[in-house]
Design an enzyme around this catalytic site. Sequence first.
Site, PDB file in Angstrom:
ATOM      1  N   ASN A 222       0.929  -1.229   0.012  1.00 24.85           N
ATOM      2  CA  ASN A 222      -0.321   0.186  -0.079  1.00 24.85           C
ATOM      3  C   ASN A 222       1.101   1.313  -0.267  1.00 24.85           C
ATOM      4  O   ASN A 222       0.206   2.574  -0.574  1.00 24.85           O
ATOM      5  CB  ASN A 222      -0.747  -0.341   1.185  1.00 24.85           C
ATOM      6  CG  ASN A 222      -2.025  -1.195   1.158  1.00 24.85           C
ATOM      7  OD1 ASN A 222      -2.155  -1.523  -0.803  1.00 24.85           O
ATOM      8  ND2 ASN A 222      -2.684  -1.227   1.940  1.00 24.85           N
TER       9      ASN A 222
ATOM     10  N   CYS B 291     -16.908  -4.282  -4.794  1.00 27.78           N
ATOM     11  CA  CYS B 291     -15.965  -5.348  -5.262  1.00 27.78           C
ATOM     12  C   CYS B 291     -16.263  -5.842  -3.239  1.00 27.78           C
ATOM     13  O   CYS B 291     -17.654  -5.815  -3.340  1.00 27.78           O
ATOM     14  CB  CYS B 291     -14.571  -4.823  -5.126  1.00 27.78           C
ATOM     15  SG  CYS B 291     -14.413  -3.502  -3.148  1.00 27.78           S
TER      16      CYS B 291
ATOM     17  N   ASP C 124      -6.765  -4.532   7.448  1.00 30.02           N
ATOM     18  CA  ASP C 124      -6.770  -5.373   6.349  1.00 30.02           C
ATOM     19  C   ASP C 124      -5.725  -6.508   7.621  1.00 30.02           C
ATOM     20  O   ASP C 124      -5.360  -7.017   7.275  1.00 30.02           O
ATOM     21  CB  ASP C 124      -5.262  -5.025   5.840  1.00 30.02           C
ATOM     22  CG  ASP C 124      -6.239  -3.812   4.804  1.00 30.02           C
ATOM     23  OD1 ASP C 124      -7.030  -3.820   4.099  1.00 30.02           O
ATOM     24  OD2 ASP C 124      -5.075  -3.485   3.870  1.00 30.02           O
TER      25      ASP C 124
ATOM     26  N   ARG D  58      -1.862 -11.129  -5.135  1.00 31.76           N
ATOM     27  CA  ARG D  58      -1.744 -10.160  -5.182  1.00 31.76           C
ATOM     28  C   ARG D  58      -1.280  -9.285  -3.838  1.00 31.76           C
ATOM     29  O   ARG D  58      -0.365  -7.990  -4.091  1.00 31.76           O
ATOM     30  CB  ARG D  58      -3.745  -9.416  -5.485  1.00 31.76           C
ATOM     31  CG  ARG D  58      -4.213  -9.883  -6.559  1.00 31.76           C
ATOM     32  CD  ARG D  58      -5.636  -9.406  -6.416  1.00 31.76           C
ATOM     33  NE  ARG D  58      -5.452  -7.558  -5.858  1.00 31.76           N
ATOM     34  CZ  ARG D  58      -6.745  -6.819  -5.561  1.00 31.76           C
ATOM     35  NH1 ARG D  58      -7.606  -7.505  -5.110  1.00 31.76           N
ATOM     36  NH2 ARG D  58      -6.458  -6.010  -5.493  1.00 31.76           N
TER      37      ARG D  58
HETATM   38  C1  UD1 Z   1      -6.978   1.563   1.506  1.00 34.12           C
HETATM   39  C2  UD1 Z   1      -5.982  -0.098   1.276  1.00 34.12           C
HETATM   40  C3  UD1 Z   1      -6.517  -1.372   1.647  1.00 34.12           C
HETATM   41  C4  UD1 Z   1      -7.210  -0.563   2.850  1.00 34.12           C
HETATM   42  C5  UD1 Z   1      -8.406   0.274   3.680  1.00 34.12           C
HETATM   43  C6  UD1 Z   1      -8.637   0.965   4.402  1.00 34.12           C
HETATM   44  C7  UD1 Z   1      -4.404   0.590  -0.783  1.00 34.12           C
HETATM   45  C8  UD1 Z   1      -4.119   0.458  -1.843  1.00 34.12           C
HETATM   46  N1  UD1 Z   1      -5.615   0.246   0.335  1.00 34.12           N
HETATM   47  O1  UD1 Z   1      -8.200   1.340   0.697  1.00 34.12           O
HETATM   48  O2  UD1 Z   1      -5.272  -1.822   2.122  1.00 34.12           O
HETATM   49  O3  UD1 Z   1      -8.586  -2.036   3.437  1.00 34.12           O
HETATM   50  O4  UD1 Z   1      -7.309   1.803   2.580  1.00 34.12           O
HETATM   51  O5  UD1 Z   1      -7.668   0.807   5.999  1.00 34.12           O
HETATM   52  O6  UD1 Z   1      -3.867   1.519  -0.004  1.00 34.12           O
HETATM   53  N2  UD1 Z   1     -15.179   5.580   0.533  1.00 34.12           N
HETATM   54  C9  UD1 Z   1     -15.979   6.573  -0.192  1.00 34.12           C
HETATM   55  N3  UD1 Z   1     -15.978   7.127  -0.825  1.00 34.12           N
HETATM   56  C10 UD1 Z   1     -14.283   7.447  -1.300  1.00 34.12           C
HETATM   57  C11 UD1 Z   1     -13.361   6.544  -0.419  1.00 34.12           C
HETATM   58  C12 UD1 Z   1     -13.423   5.535   0.083  1.00 34.12           C
HETATM   59  O7  UD1 Z   1     -16.971   5.723   0.748  1.00 34.12           O
HETATM   60  O8  UD1 Z   1     -14.523   8.267  -2.161  1.00 34.12           O
HETATM   61  C13 UD1 Z   1     -15.183   4.534   1.907  1.00 34.12           C
HETATM   62  C14 UD1 Z   1     -15.113   3.409   1.678  1.00 34.12           C
HETATM   63  O9  UD1 Z   1     -16.126   2.592   0.902  1.00 34.12           O
HETATM   64  C15 UD1 Z   1     -13.990   3.047   2.881  1.00 34.12           C
HETATM   65  C16 UD1 Z   1     -13.636   3.810   3.317  1.00 34.12           C
HETATM   66  O10 UD1 Z   1     -14.553   4.964   3.043  1.00 34.12           O
HETATM   67  O11 UD1 Z   1     -15.622   2.024   3.470  1.00 34.12           O
HETATM   68  C17 UD1 Z   1     -12.255   3.556   3.243  1.00 34.12           C
HETATM   69  O12 UD1 Z   1     -11.783   3.391   2.231  1.00 34.12           O
HETATM   70  P1  UD1 Z   1     -10.476   3.865   1.847  1.00 34.12           P
HETATM   71  O13 UD1 Z   1      -9.132   4.750   2.848  1.00 34.12           O
HETATM   72  O14 UD1 Z   1     -10.627   4.912   0.288  1.00 34.12           O
HETATM   73  O15 UD1 Z   1     -10.115   3.081   1.369  1.00 34.12           O
HETATM   74  P2  UD1 Z   1      -8.780   2.744   0.152  1.00 34.12           P
HETATM   75  O16 UD1 Z   1      -7.895   3.883  -0.026  1.00 34.12           O
HETATM   76  O17 UD1 Z   1      -9.407   1.615  -1.195  1.00 34.12           O
END
Ligand code: UD1
Length: 418
Positions: free
Chosen positions: A23, A117, A305, A397
């Site tokens: 990450n 997803c 995670d 992955r």
């Molecule tokens: C990153 C990590 C992933 C980890 C997650 C939470 C990477 C590449 N992946 O994923 O391994 O599980 O953080 O620690 O770093 N959300 C919204 N709108 C947005 C963005 C997010 O509603 O625009 C929500 C998501 O649906 C989720 C929450 O916010 O419920 C946290 O997600 P987010 O921190 O964005 O996860 P990722 O960055 O995708």
Amino acid sequence: MDKIVVEGGGRLVGSISISGAKNAALPILAASILPSGPSTFKNVPQLQDVATMAKLLRRLGGEVDGKKTMVVHPPHGRKLKLEAPYELVKTMRASVLVLGPLVARFGKARVSQPGGCAIGTRPIDQHLRGLEAMGAKIHLDHGYVDVECKRLRGATIVLDMPTVTGCENLMMAAALAKGRTVIENAAREPEVEDLALLLNKMGARVQGAGTAIITIDGVDELQPVEHTIIADRIEAGTFAVAAAVTRGDVLLEGAQAEHMDAMLAKLRGAGVTVTVERGGVRVRGGGDLRPVDITTQPHPGFPTDMQAQFMMMATQARGESMIKETIFENRFMHVPELARMGADIHTDGRVAVIRGPRKLTGAPVMATDLRASASLVIAGLVASGKTEVLRVYHLDRGYEAIEKKLRGVGAKIKRVKA
Ligand code: UD1
């Protein structure tokens, strides 16, 4: 398709070298788009997700060479193509990390909208809202997001939730914007800090990474750099749990304890001996495991995670554990598989209650996400008989050579090629 076959029963003893953080590597590779020359990255983990990011960078017109040390020439010239296509975004949501850098450097980008997803809906509205606040025009059509802005300008952005990749996308965009950007309710993950360190080496002016308010003063251009990626705290945590449940004694070489406070505290609370040594973190299991009470939270809270792996550990603890998942709505896919191996787990919405200790028996199992698959491999290490973990591509992955690393500390584990 390959499968992982585990014979349970042995203790894990020895040391495991921890790879670079997935990450951290993904946003850092995306940030290579920002300067006009080639950057060099060290300690890059050999993972399918990293290969996907490399493929995407090539698709955009960049050049990527090397493996553990990777040299990335950013997209340029006639090969430049400002589009992250569906076929790549659908295999890896983090592909969306190229959006901020592309718009900041080239004034526009087209990125396939990630769909839902296995672990939830995971929208990117926060990424887009932030870019819009910085002056970008956003247009959604045919499943793609088109973002355009000649030169982004600084803005104050208050995130609805501390989204990790959202925050990273906006930091990269702001690095080349005109004026000051302030991101409030920012993600505080160590990987966000590593990205900030990289950007500052490139000549950006980022302050406050690791806190809830990040300030970025935009500059006109950034320089290529060399950067070493931090250790993967989730990989380290996964092997820590494996050591604990097998009553083993494992040194996690290169693990950075300062990034693992919440999970190390929970391990100690469960009766596991954790010591921070010069070369990394040593984890020793021994007596009976105690139950855990865990709620997943953004960093510095307990990471989502690591939720599946700790749930597996709870099946071996004496008493009743409770685990609440607050980050993703559908992240209990390991529960029915663990139950098939003999675990006693009840879920109600986002809460799981686990009663232990339970004797697990080997079975063919599969999961639909990366960390759930890891929890099943660990379950296989303590189960009697043979466990076959199917759909190994999830593990590939995010875990570098997981079977080799576990074999190195005495696990009876192998990959069977399809
Ligand atoms: C990153 C990590 C992933 C980890 C997650 C939470 C990477 C590449 N992946 O994923 O391994 O599980 O953080 O620690 O770093 N959300 C919204 N709108 C947005 C963005 C997010 O509603 O625009 C929500 C998501 O649906 C989720 C929450 O916010 O419920 C946290 O997600 P987010 O921190 O964005 O996860 P990722 O960055 O995708």
